[in-house]
Design an enzyme around this catalytic site. Structure first.
Site, short mmCIF file in Angstrom:
data_model
loop_
_atom_site.label_atom_id
_atom_site.label_comp_id
_atom_site.label_asym_id
_atom_site.label_seq_id
_atom_site.Cartn_x
_atom_site.Cartn_y
_atom_site.Cartn_z
N GLN A 1 14.02 -11.27 1.00
CA GLN A 1 13.64 -11.23 -0.41
C GLN A 1 14.48 -10.22 -1.18
O GLN A 1 14.88 -9.18 -0.64
CB GLN A 1 12.16 -10.87 -0.55
CG GLN A 1 11.64 -10.93 -1.98
CD GLN A 1 10.15 -10.59 -2.06
OE1 GLN A 1 9.52 -10.30 -1.05
NE2 GLN A 1 9.60 -10.63 -3.26
N CYS B 1 7.78 -13.76 -3.42
CA CYS B 1 7.56 -13.82 -1.98
C CYS B 1 6.66 -14.99 -1.60
O CYS B 1 6.69 -15.46 -0.46
CB CYS B 1 6.99 -12.50 -1.45
SG CYS B 1 5.45 -12.01 -2.22
N HIS C 1 1.40 -8.98 -2.04
CA HIS C 1 2.60 -9.47 -1.37
C HIS C 1 2.24 -10.63 -0.45
O HIS C 1 1.17 -10.65 0.16
CB HIS C 1 3.21 -8.32 -0.56
CG HIS C 1 4.62 -8.56 -0.08
ND1 HIS C 1 5.60 -9.06 -0.88
CD2 HIS C 1 5.19 -8.35 1.13
CE1 HIS C 1 6.73 -9.14 -0.19
NE2 HIS C 1 6.50 -8.73 1.04
N ASN D 1 7.23 -10.04 7.12
CA ASN D 1 7.44 -9.61 5.74
C ASN D 1 8.80 -10.15 5.28
O ASN D 1 9.82 -9.89 5.92
CB ASN D 1 7.44 -8.07 5.68
CG ASN D 1 7.59 -7.53 4.28
OD1 ASN D 1 7.92 -8.26 3.34
ND2 ASN D 1 7.34 -6.24 4.11
N TRP E 1 10.72 -9.12 3.20
CA TRP E 1 11.70 -8.07 2.95
C TRP E 1 12.65 -7.92 4.13
O TRP E 1 13.75 -7.41 3.98
CB TRP E 1 11.00 -6.74 2.67
CG TRP E 1 10.29 -6.69 1.36
CD1 TRP E 1 10.20 -7.67 0.42
CD2 TRP E 1 9.56 -5.57 0.83
NE1 TRP E 1 9.46 -7.26 -0.65
CE2 TRP E 1 9.05 -5.96 -0.43
CE3 TRP E 1 9.28 -4.30 1.29
CZ2 TRP E 1 8.29 -5.12 -1.23
CZ3 TRP E 1 8.51 -3.46 0.51
CH2 TRP E 1 8.03 -3.85 -0.74
#
Length: 584
Positions: free
Chosen positions: A166, A172, A330, A355, A357
């Site tokens: 991301q 997300c 998130h 995640n 990220w």
């Protein structure tokens, strides 16, 4: 009546040692109705506040009349909503992002040698980044993949959930869905067709994508210019700097929504449907028994379903994790569930989360990467579960912690799961019918006004006698049916979203398959099933187990005289027919 949680249809059930008894539940009636718990095999529908009437309650309803007091609620916030709220408009064609589909191939063939395609509908300008007055504060330079990498490709050595990273955009919900379906290369390749060069022979600067939109797969063409700052991508990207399927897919999806900014604050279950054409359902974790929920998610994973999850909170304040390593507001991807044998703890329920990220921001509680509990699991099992100490955003946690820390899970299957066992069932038939609520004609709203409600569109669902292989031993005379109602969501203008109404549907068993159900019937009969409280989701669903016979399905908005287009979808392993009854 205003929108809010209904108090008139609250379920009353009995518990035995913490478990709900089918016998006691079947005898408990509230306001002449009965609601079955959502963690039992015999539940009529997965939607909250759904109802089914027993014979005794129906008899009282016929003699005394009914008072349903329909209610509605607003779709819960995701926590990813942007700083600026995009204005909404009525549906008007829904062709945003698709206008040049037929023209693009001809345009590519006519490009002068050395000239690359530039998408006039989604130009390399701030208007494609933002619908608001928001600004990056820095100079944005749009660059093509071959200007960012020496060996730019759509895919490098296939597709993996670990490809997705991301950027600064709060999408997300979409990227966690991309990560979920990345485990099936064929699905990604249907959305992102391979063999599209980003340099060299056959390269035109154009990339084609496909999305499922309101019942059909449609093509979306974009040019491959991507926004950068200081020579680097600042939105989504792949881990490998030579791989670009994630960045370009995000751009194509942004084009369908009018801008990158318009992707902030969506629903993962909508993205899952757009990427697969499947059926997505949302499970509020606090409302389900954990043993049931773990079993359902585990079986769903084994059967190839795609699962995402999310936490409450404001993503604008989520530039760092909390003390447990989790990010508020998130969306994450569920990548696995397991019950490994432990030396002293038995077989704990574990869930693996990723995640988007894709960095060191990970859960640091029980069963995290470096937790000492893993020493009680043998090395072979740890290897099979992929337990590592990499700072890659993926981690394990105990399921009880998962339910405490996360708000919801969205599960998407490529076919309906009628009996709620997590496995995709054989589909005997799938039918869909499009319709429209027209004010002054058939936009009748809820049953709070029986006269108007009776004008809503009505659809006759006829369930045929089941064959032995279409039923189970417990309900040999019933046929599993899944009904969904989707409202129009395709955008028409770049600067506007689509107004989403509170929608729902009700199901009534009828004896006359020719005529519409009249107003008087609603006044003296409760519904046999429903999708639950009216809510402004894109799609609502109900699982039904129906005896052979005739049923009328009535899709409606909560507020009367609300215009809108909709699509009714019916799935069943058995035989059925579906047709619209004439308007009133």
């Amino acid at each position: 009546m205003g929108c809010g949680q209904s108090t008139s249809a609250s379920p009353v059930v009995a518990e035995q040692n913490g478990q709900i008894s089918e016998e006691s539940a079947s005898k408990k009636v509230y306001d002449d109705r009965i609601t079955l718990p959502n963690n039992q095999k015999f539940r009529i529908t997965v939607s909250p506040a759904s109802t089914v009437i027993d014979d005794e309650g129906a008899a009282r309803a016929r003699s005394a009349g009914v008072n349903p007091q329909d209610d509605c609620q607003q779709r819960p916030k995701t926590g990813e909503e942007g700083e600026f709220e995009q204005p909404e408009a009525e549906f008007d064609g829904g062709n945003l992002g698709l206008n040049n589909v037929e023209e693009v191939p001809r345009l590519l063939d006519s490009l002068p040698e050395g000239q690359l395609y530039e998408d006039a509908e989604f130009p390399a300008e701030d208007s494609s980044l933002y619908f608001s007055s928001r600004s990056t504060g820095d100079e944005v330079v749009w660059k093509r993949p071959h200007e960012l990498a020496e060996n730019a490709q759509l895919f490098v050595e296939g597709v993996s959930r670990r490809d997705v990273v991301q950027g600064v955009l709060g999408d997300c919900w979409f990227l966690s869905s991309c990560c979920a379906i990345a485990k099936e290369a064929k699905l990604i390749e249907r959305v992102v067709p391979p063999n599209q060069p980003l340099s060299g022979d056959g390269y035109h600067g154009c990339v084609r994508f496909s999305f499922w939109r309101f019942g059909d797969w449609v093509d979306v063409y974009i040019d491959d210019r991507l926004p950068t700052k200081n020579g680097a991508l600042f939105n989504a990207k792949c881990v490998d700097p030579n791989e670009f399927w994630v960045a370009l897919l995000e751009k194509a999806y942004a084009k369908l929504h009018g801008s990158y900014e318009a992707l902030e604050g969506g629903q993962a279950m909508d993205a899952l449907v757009d990427l697969t054409g499947g059926l997505a359902e949302r499970f509020d974790l606090a409302e389900h028994d954990q043993s049931y929920l773990f079993r359902h998610l585990y079986k769903s994973t084994v059967a190839g379903a795609f699962i995402t999850c999310s936490r409450k909170g404001d993503w604008r304040e989520a530039n760092k994790a909390d003390e447990l390593g989790l990010v508020q507001g998130h969306a994450y991807t569920v990548t696995g569930l397991a019950r490994p044998q432990h030396q002293t703890l038995g077989r704990p329920r574990l869930v693996r989360i990723r995640n988007p990220w894709a960095d060191h921001v990970e859960w640091n509680g029980a069963w995290s990467d470096s937790d000492e509990r893993w020493s009680g699991v043998d090395e072979v099992t740890r290897g099979r579960l992929g337990v590592t100490s990499l700072a890659d955003g993926e981690f394990w946690m105990e399921f009880s912690d998962f339910c405490a820390q996360f708000e919801e899970a969205s599960v998407c299957t490529l076919g309906p799961d009628y009996d709620n066992d997590g496995r995709v069932d054989h589909v005997g038939q799938v039918q869909q019918i499009r319709g429209e609520w027209v004010p002054g004609k058939n936009a009748g709203g809820s049953r709070n006004n029986f006269e108007k409600f009776a004008t809503n569109p009505q659809y006759l669902l006829t369930v045929v006698d089941p064959t032995p292989d279409e039923t189970d031993d417990d309900d040999s005379d019933k046929v599993p049916v899944l009904v969904t109602l989707m409202q129009e969501y395709r955008r028409s203008q770049r600067q506007f979203g689509i107004k989403m109404a509170q929608i729902g549907f009700l199901v009534y068993k009828v004896d006359n398959p020719i005529q519409r159900v009249p107003q008087k019937h609603f006044m003296y009969h409760y519904e046999d099933a429903s999708s639950g409280t009216y809510i402004n989701y894109r799609e609502v669903a109900a699982r039904l187990e129906l005896k052979p016979g005739h049923y009328v399905v009535i899709p409606a908005t909560f507020a009367p005289e609300t215009p809108g287009h909709f699509m009714l979808r019916v799935f069943s392993a058995g035989n059925f027919t579906l047709k619209q009854l004439p308007d009133a």
